[in-house]
Design a protein around this motif. Structure first.
Motif, PDB file in Angstrom:
ATOM      1  N   ASN A  68       0.800  -1.230   0.000  1.00 21.32           N
ATOM      2  CA  ASN A  68       0.000   0.000   0.000  1.00 21.32           C
ATOM      3  C   ASN A  68       0.836   1.285   0.000  1.00 21.32           C
ATOM      4  N   ILE A  69       2.134   1.186  -0.259  1.00 26.08           N
ATOM      5  CA  ILE A  69       2.951   2.406  -0.223  1.00 26.08           C
ATOM      6  C   ILE A  69       3.060   3.066  -1.600  1.00 26.08           C
ATOM      7  N   GLY A  70       3.360   2.281  -2.611  1.00 27.54           N
ATOM      8  CA  GLY A  70       3.581   2.926  -3.903  1.00 27.54           C
ATOM      9  C   GLY A  70       3.270   2.020  -5.072  1.00 27.54           C
ATOM     10  N   ALA A 118      11.008   1.524   0.454  1.00 31.17           N
ATOM     11  CA  ALA A 118       9.718   1.628  -0.242  1.00 31.17           C
ATOM     12  C   ALA A 118       9.853   2.422  -1.538  1.00 31.17           C
ATOM     13  N   HIS A 119      11.038   2.997  -1.754  1.00 33.89           N
ATOM     14  CA  HIS A 119      11.238   3.858  -2.925  1.00 33.89           C
ATOM     15  C   HIS A 119      12.456   3.443  -3.739  1.00 33.89           C
ATOM     16  N   PRO A 120      12.341   2.313  -4.467  1.00 30.33           N
ATOM     17  CA  PRO A 120      13.441   1.976  -5.362  1.00 30.33           C
ATOM     18  C   PRO A 120      13.583   3.070  -6.417  1.00 30.33           C
ATOM     19  N   LEU A 168      15.215   2.990   6.715  1.00 30.93           N
ATOM     20  CA  LEU A 168      15.537   3.585   5.426  1.00 30.93           C
ATOM     21  C   LEU A 168      14.295   3.468   4.537  1.00 30.93           C
ATOM     22  N   HIS A 169      13.450   4.495   4.587  1.00 28.85           N
ATOM     23  CA  HIS A 169      12.235   4.486   3.768  1.00 28.85           C
ATOM     24  C   HIS A 169      12.581   4.822   2.315  1.00 28.85           C
ATOM     25  N   SER A 170      13.543   5.726   2.155  1.00 21.51           N
ATOM     26  CA  SER A 170      13.987   6.079   0.808  1.00 21.51           C
ATOM     27  C   SER A 170      15.471   6.431   0.865  1.00 21.51           C
ATOM     28  N   PHE A 235      11.551  10.804   5.935  1.00 25.30           N
ATOM     29  CA  PHE A 235      10.956   9.701   5.185  1.00 25.30           C
ATOM     30  C   PHE A 235      11.473   9.735   3.739  1.00 25.30           C
ATOM     31  N   HIS A 236      11.483  10.943   3.185  1.00 25.24           N
ATOM     32  CA  HIS A 236      11.654  11.047   1.729  1.00 25.24           C
ATOM     33  C   HIS A 236      12.831  11.913   1.312  1.00 25.24           C
ATOM     34  N   PHE A 237      13.701  11.309   0.522  1.00 21.04           N
ATOM     35  CA  PHE A 237      14.793  12.054  -0.103  1.00 21.04           C
ATOM     36  C   PHE A 237      14.298  12.605  -1.433  1.00 21.04           C
ATOM     37  N   MET A 419      -1.056   7.418  -1.287  1.00 25.96           N
ATOM     38  CA  MET A 419       0.335   7.498  -0.844  1.00 25.96           C
ATOM     39  C   MET A 419       1.188   7.977  -2.025  1.00 25.96           C
ATOM     40  N   HIS A 420       1.802   7.031  -2.745  1.00 27.32           N
ATOM     41  CA  HIS A 420       2.661   7.424  -3.855  1.00 27.32           C
ATOM     42  C   HIS A 420       2.104   6.869  -5.163  1.00 27.32           C
ATOM     43  N   GLY A 421       2.152   7.693  -6.194  1.00 20.37           N
ATOM     44  CA  GLY A 421       1.621   7.268  -7.476  1.00 20.37           C
ATOM     45  C   GLY A 421       2.671   7.350  -8.568  1.00 20.37           C
TER      46      GLY A 421
HETATM   47 FE   LIG Z   1       7.099   7.082   0.957  1.00 20.86          FE
END
Ligand SMILES: [Fe+2]
Length: 428
Positions: A68-70, A118-120, A168-170, A235-237, A419-421
């Motif tokens: 459910n993240i991205g 969560a953010h490859p 490490l979320h991103s 969370f986000h870079f 969340m992320h699209g």
């Molecule tokens: Fe995120």
């Protein structure tokens, strides 16, 4: 649930579908969440269940696969939904939104590498990501070529603090390097072993353990810089690039305070709707020297008042990935608020922001889509899915240059917070 808005010949069509994860099916069958989620931990009824939970955690069977993240498109066209558990990587059909099934990695990277960013970073040619090592604190940087299901190890960085790896979320990349952050928000060994929630879900905030930034060469896998930095919470870079002997890394930074995690708990969001309780955040800019210096700097990129002292859920023009860039698009805050309720275009050169706000709505992550043939960095549109407090929602399209509304597509029903699209161009 995955939500889609299709734009074709001046018209828009909406669709949504539930992703059929094992976590979803189990929760539906039992009427409650059964697997361990980010902020939910099933309470063991007795010692036997506690032992069972521990075995399930080590084997991965007890942790969620709810992606459910991205959602993102791989270089070969396949569409993946994902979360921070590796087993949550799930393929969907972009036309029907049907769940195709779990993305099976064919490599032998397993064991305690059961979680992932969560953010490859996904390009036409590769999928690059970072896997925390929960057994021996460190991070494994891996890549997978487009069309392949096999991840290959680029290199590994050992954590300098402990006792567990930082969350490490991103992460960020430049043209030649991968930047691996080591935050003082670390996986809680107590939470993992005892099957209960830590002060920050599965994390402990341990500023005394230190905060670090590691820089790995993409081609050799060697760590070329590892510096201590001030405590940070991100969370986000946003992006990173190389510049005259140093690396610049930008992120949405919560002033070295993990309070934002507690703020996002649902009962608090419901209880403090009109209160100004959203913790302050800024665009944090790291400067990482490449000359062997032991310390890096963390500064504020622009006056946070420009974006209402709230900033997260950031995107850039993907053509500027890893390169010097000027603009970021993110969720900002129109105070008073308890949740990011504004869209902000950040100009990192002028150090100004343009903001979009409408009373009573919550916009999700704004993502940038370039006009075909565009050369200017902000020549295109920004799209955000917006939920409004009258129970409805709409897809909002802004001109990325002026940040003014071009149009909106209303949904005939309410939309959960997105969340992320991603943007998937039509095949023809
Ligand atoms: Fe995120």
């Amino acid at each position: 649930m995955v939500v889609r808005v299709s734009f074709r010949r001046g018209r828009a069509t909406g669709a949504h579908r539930q992703i059929e994860s094992e976590a979803y099916k189990a929760a539906k069958a039992h009427g409650r969440p059964i697997l361990r989620e980010f902020s939910h931990c099933p309470t063991p009824a007795n010692l036997l269940e506690r032992v069972g939970n521990l075995v399930g955690l080590v084997s991965g069977a007890a942790i969620t696969d709810n992606p459910n993240i991205g959602v993102l498109q791989l270089g070969d066209g396949r569409v993946m939904c994902l979360t921070e558990t590796t087993k949550g990587s799930t393929l969907i059909d972009p036309e029907s939104l049907e769940t195709v099934g779990r993305f099976s990695y064919t490599d032998r990277i397993g064991g305690m590498y059961m979680v992932q960013s969560a953010h490859p970073i996904v390009t036409k040619s590769e999928f690059l990501t970072v896997l925390p090592d929960l057994a021996r604190p460190g991070h494994l940087v891996v890549k997978m070529e487009a069309g392949s299901n096999e991840r290959k190890v680029i290199g590994r960085v050992d954590c300098r603090g402990g006792p567990t790896p930082g969350w490490l979320h991103s992460f960020a990349v430049t043209e030649n390097y991968v930047v691996v952050p080591e935050m003082p928000l670390r996986y809680s060994s107590t939470s993992l072993l005892k099957s209960e929630l830590a002060p920050f879900y599965v994390f402990d905030w341990l500023p005394v353990s230190g905060s670090y930034m590691h820089v790995m060469c993409k081609s050799t896998g060697k760590t070329v810089a590892s510096v201590e930095v001030p405590p940070f919470m991100a969370f986000h870079f946003i992006n990173a690039y190389e510049e005259e002997g140093e690396i610049i890394v930008d992120c949405c930074e919560h002033n070295g305070d993990p309070a934002i995690i507690e703020t996002l708990v649902l009962h608090r969001l419901r209880s403090f709707r009109d209160k100004d309780v959203l913790p302050n955040a800024r665009v944090g800019r790291f400067r990482i020297p490449l000359d062997g210096s032991p310390y890096g700097e963390l500064e504020t990129a622009l006056d946070p008042e420009e974006h209402g002292r709230g900033i997260d859920m950031c995107r850039i023009n993907p053509a500027r990935l890893g390169k010097k860039y000027r603009y970021a698009y993110a969720c900002g805050a129109r105070r008073p608020c308890n949740f990011p309720n504004m869209l902000s275009k950040i100009d990192l050169v002028e150090k100004k922001a343009k903001n979009w706000h409408e009373e009573g709505v919550v916009p999700s992550e704004p993502f940038f889509v370039a006009r075909p043939g565009a050369t200017d960095e902000d020549d295109g549109v920004v799209i955000s899915i917006v939920s409004s407090d009258d129970g409805e929602g709409y897809a909002l399209v802004l001109d990325a240059a002026t940040f003014e509304e071009i149009g909106r597509v209303r949904f005939p029903y309410g939309l959960p917070y997105g969340m992320h699209g991603c943007w998937i161009p039509a095949k023809n």
